[in-house]
Design a protein around this motif. Structure first.
Motif, PDB file in Angstrom:
ATOM      1  N   UNK A 132      20.550  -1.540  16.868  1.00  0.00           N
ATOM      2  CA  UNK A 132      20.842  -0.307  17.606  1.00  0.00           C
ATOM      3  C   UNK A 132      22.252   0.191  17.310  1.00  0.00           C
ATOM      4  N   UNK A 133      23.223  -0.720  17.243  1.00  0.00           N
ATOM      5  CA  UNK A 133      24.587  -0.296  16.938  1.00  0.00           C
ATOM      6  C   UNK A 133      24.672   0.253  15.518  1.00  0.00           C
ATOM      7  N   UNK A 134      23.983  -0.394  14.587  1.00  0.00           N
ATOM      8  CA  UNK A 134      23.985   0.086  13.202  1.00  0.00           C
ATOM      9  C   UNK A 134      23.377   1.479  13.112  1.00  0.00           C
ATOM     10  N   UNK A 135      22.283   1.702  13.827  1.00  0.00           N
ATOM     11  CA  UNK A 135      21.632   3.012  13.787  1.00  0.00           C
ATOM     12  C   UNK A 135      22.550   4.088  14.359  1.00  0.00           C
ATOM     13  N   UNK A 136      23.256   3.775  15.444  1.00  0.00           N
ATOM     14  CA  UNK A 136      24.172   4.746  16.028  1.00  0.00           C
ATOM     15  C   UNK A 136      25.326   5.080  15.098  1.00  0.00           C
ATOM     16  N   UNK A 137      25.896   4.071  14.471  1.00  0.00           N
ATOM     17  CA  UNK A 137      26.996   4.334  13.547  1.00  0.00           C
ATOM     18  C   UNK A 137      26.510   5.100  12.319  1.00  0.00           C
ATOM     19  N   UNK A 138      25.297   4.807  11.882  1.00  0.00           N
ATOM     20  CA  UNK A 138      24.772   5.538  10.720  1.00  0.00           C
ATOM     21  C   UNK A 138      24.658   7.029  11.033  1.00  0.00           C
ATOM     22  N   UNK A 139      24.219   7.365  12.252  1.00  0.00           N
ATOM     23  CA  UNK A 139      24.135   8.769  12.651  1.00  0.00           C
ATOM     24  C   UNK A 139      25.523   9.382  12.802  1.00  0.00           C
ATOM     25  N   UNK A 140      26.477   8.585  13.221  1.00  0.00           N
ATOM     26  CA  UNK A 140      27.839   9.084  13.404  1.00  0.00           C
ATOM     27  C   UNK A 140      28.520   9.363  12.070  1.00  0.00           C
ATOM     28  N   UNK A 141      28.244   8.557  11.066  1.00  0.00           N
ATOM     29  CA  UNK A 141      28.974   8.606   9.798  1.00  0.00           C
ATOM     30  C   UNK A 141      28.466   9.728   8.891  1.00  0.00           C
ATOM     31  N   UNK A 142      28.597  10.938   9.360  1.00  0.00           N
ATOM     32  CA  UNK A 142      28.234  12.113   8.572  1.00  0.00           C
ATOM     33  C   UNK A 142      29.512  12.742   8.035  1.00  0.00           C
ATOM     34  N   UNK A 143      29.421  13.547   6.957  1.00  0.00           N
ATOM     35  CA  UNK A 143      30.641  14.164   6.421  1.00  0.00           C
ATOM     36  C   UNK A 143      31.388  14.978   7.476  1.00  0.00           C
ATOM     37  N   UNK A 144      32.678  14.797   7.510  1.00  0.00           N
ATOM     38  CA  UNK A 144      33.533  15.492   8.475  1.00  0.00           C
ATOM     39  C   UNK A 144      33.998  16.818   7.888  1.00  0.00           C
ATOM     40  N   UNK A 200      32.745  11.932   0.417  1.00  0.00           N
ATOM     41  CA  UNK A 200      33.528  12.743   1.346  1.00  0.00           C
ATOM     42  C   UNK A 200      33.944  11.917   2.548  1.00  0.00           C
ATOM     43  N   UNK A 201      35.056  12.258   3.190  1.00  0.00           N
ATOM     44  CA  UNK A 201      35.436  11.555   4.424  1.00  0.00           C
ATOM     45  C   UNK A 201      34.334  11.699   5.468  1.00  0.00           C
ATOM     46  N   UNK A 202      33.997  10.584   6.096  1.00  0.00           N
ATOM     47  CA  UNK A 202      32.951  10.584   7.123  1.00  0.00           C
ATOM     48  C   UNK A 202      33.589  10.486   8.498  1.00  0.00           C
ATOM     49  N   UNK A 203      32.887  11.011   9.497  1.00  0.00           N
ATOM     50  CA  UNK A 203      33.337  10.820  10.877  1.00  0.00           C
ATOM     51  C   UNK A 203      33.263   9.335  11.222  1.00  0.00           C
ATOM     52  N   UNK A 204      34.300   8.837  11.894  1.00  0.00           N
ATOM     53  CA  UNK A 204      34.359   7.434  12.306  1.00  0.00           C
ATOM     54  C   UNK A 204      34.710   7.346  13.785  1.00  0.00           C
ATOM     55  N   UNK A 205      34.162   6.344  14.457  1.00  0.00           N
ATOM     56  CA  UNK A 205      34.610   6.054  15.819  1.00  0.00           C
ATOM     57  C   UNK A 205      36.064   5.618  15.792  1.00  0.00           C
ATOM     58  N   UNK A 206      36.407   4.774  14.856  1.00  0.00           N
ATOM     59  CA  UNK A 206      37.782   4.314  14.685  1.00  0.00           C
ATOM     60  C   UNK A 206      38.037   2.916  15.195  1.00  0.00           C
ATOM     61  N   UNK A 207      37.361   2.509  16.272  1.00  0.00           N
ATOM     62  CA  UNK A 207      37.663   1.195  16.854  1.00  0.00           C
ATOM     63  C   UNK A 207      36.443   0.624  17.597  1.00  0.00           C
ATOM     64  N   UNK A 208      35.291   0.467  16.920  1.00  0.00           N
ATOM     65  CA  UNK A 208      34.071   0.056  17.617  1.00  0.00           C
ATOM     66  C   UNK A 208      33.961  -1.453  17.847  1.00  0.00           C
ATOM     67  N   UNK A 209      34.974  -2.044  18.469  1.00  0.00           N
ATOM     68  CA  UNK A 209      34.931  -3.476  18.752  1.00  0.00           C
ATOM     69  C   UNK A 209      34.158  -3.736  20.056  1.00  0.00           C
ATOM     70  N   UNK A 210      33.895  -4.992  20.400  1.00  0.00           N
ATOM     71  CA  UNK A 210      33.036  -5.270  21.555  1.00  0.00           C
ATOM     72  C   UNK A 210      33.579  -4.815  22.907  1.00  0.00           C
ATOM     73  N   UNK A 211      34.874  -4.593  23.033  1.00  0.00           N
ATOM     74  CA  UNK A 211      35.384  -4.115  24.313  1.00  0.00           C
ATOM     75  C   UNK A 211      35.338  -2.596  24.415  1.00  0.00           C
ATOM     76  N   UNK A 212      34.981  -1.930  23.327  1.00  0.00           N
ATOM     77  CA  UNK A 212      34.732  -0.482  23.344  1.00  0.00           C
ATOM     78  C   UNK A 212      33.233  -0.194  23.265  1.00  0.00           C
TER      79      UNK A 212
END
Length: 323
Positions: A132-144, A200-212
């Protein structure tokens, strides 16, 4: 950034939150404020912000220091744009505020994500949401788009972290198993040798560690899912919801993926990678860089005080490098 109160940091109390709301958002001032009865209840202290729960669905997000104010501004400006672009339900601020009542920074009212921070679950349990986390990040990582924010600590070429990593690593080495030290060295140098991000640069959360990452009920917010399951049906795996987008930026997805790898055991990491790669061509260089970023971030976490739950996350990930 330590979580404990620092000299000169503003004191965040229920009374302060009430004063800010009464001054700038009086229609929200009637809602219950966490800390009225118990100063610790519903108050979450992060490295950059203090979150104070407001009623059942909201929270007041208050920067702890000046640099965090700029991170909050980034969320205010860009989360609505990214949410519309990806269709993800991102926790965009719903109100904003300015300094007042003795509080010196801009602040915001944000959605409260009810659940348990993933950092309080062992890695073997966190494996349940790897896909589930991988799927969410994959959707997030679109060109910025042009003008998307950059971040000097995330999304950059891995070599940009070399000096900071080396200093922390030198402090950690005496406490680590020599086998882990050797394995980390091999993985680190392999990551540095990987080809740099060429897309191309992709959108990133920046800090997707377990406390976030907040774990919510799998059917939370989805009545259709709950109805289909029926009364008494066993609960599904927890749904991971990423919060704290202050490091939101555009760049190489390897840094997000590396940080995400620190959630899991090797089996969970393999499931995470398989789901992320399910709809895209294989990119071995991406995962080599991601492993380097995982080591970088694991050292940041591992040098936190032992009472910080992220300390164990960093140490546990480094231990997975053992051959």
């Amino acid at each position: 950034m330590p979580r404990e109160h620092r000299s000169g940091e503003p004191d965040v109390t229920a009374a302060l939150v009430r004063a800010l709301l009464a001054d700038q958002h009086p229609d929200l001032a009637w809602l219950p404020v966490a800390g009225d009865a118990d100063p610790a209840a519903g108050v979450v202290r992060g490295w950059d912000n203090t979150m104070v729960r407001l009623g059942d669905r909201l929270a007041v997000r208050l920067p702890r220091h000046e640099a965090a104010e700029a991170l909050l501004d980034r969320e205010v400006a860009w989360l609505p744009v990214l949410g519309a672009r990806t269709g993800l339900g991102l926790p965009a601020p719903v109100r904003t505020g300015v300094p007042a009542a003795g509080y010196p920074y801009r602040w915001a009212v944000v959605p409260w994500v009810a659940g348990t921070p993933a950092v309080h679950r062992p890695a073997a349990e966190r494996d349940a949401y790897a896909g589930a986390l991988a799927a969410g990040l994959r959707r997030l990582h679109v060109p910025a788009p042009p003008g998307a924010p950059a971040n000097p600590f995330r999304g950059m070429p891995l070599a940009s972290a070399r000096e900071r990593y080396a200093a922390r690593w030198a402090d950690l080495v005496p406490d680590l198993d020599p086998v882990v030290v050797r394995a980390a060295g091999v993985a680190w140098h392999d990551a540095l040798a990987a080809p740099v991000h060429a897309g191309p640069p992709a959108w990133l959360h920046g800090d997707p560690h377990p406390d976030n990452t907040v774990l919510t009920d799998a059917a939370a917010g989805d009545p259709a899912t709950a109805a289909a399951a029926g009364p008494g049906a066993p609960a599904g795996p927890p749904r991971p919801v990423l919060v704290d987008f202050g490091d939101l930026c555009a760049g190489d997805p390897a840094s997000d993926l590396g940080i995400a790898l620190t959630h899991f055991t090797p089996a969970g990491a393999a499931a995470f990678r398989a789901r992320y790669d399910a709809s895209r061509p294989a990119d071995e260089a991406l995962w080599r860089r991601a492993r380097g970023w995982a080591i970088v971030v694991a050292t940041i976490l591992a040098v936190q005080p032992p009472e910080d739950a992220l300390h164990a996350v960093g140490r546990d990930y480094l231990a997975t490098l053992r051959p």
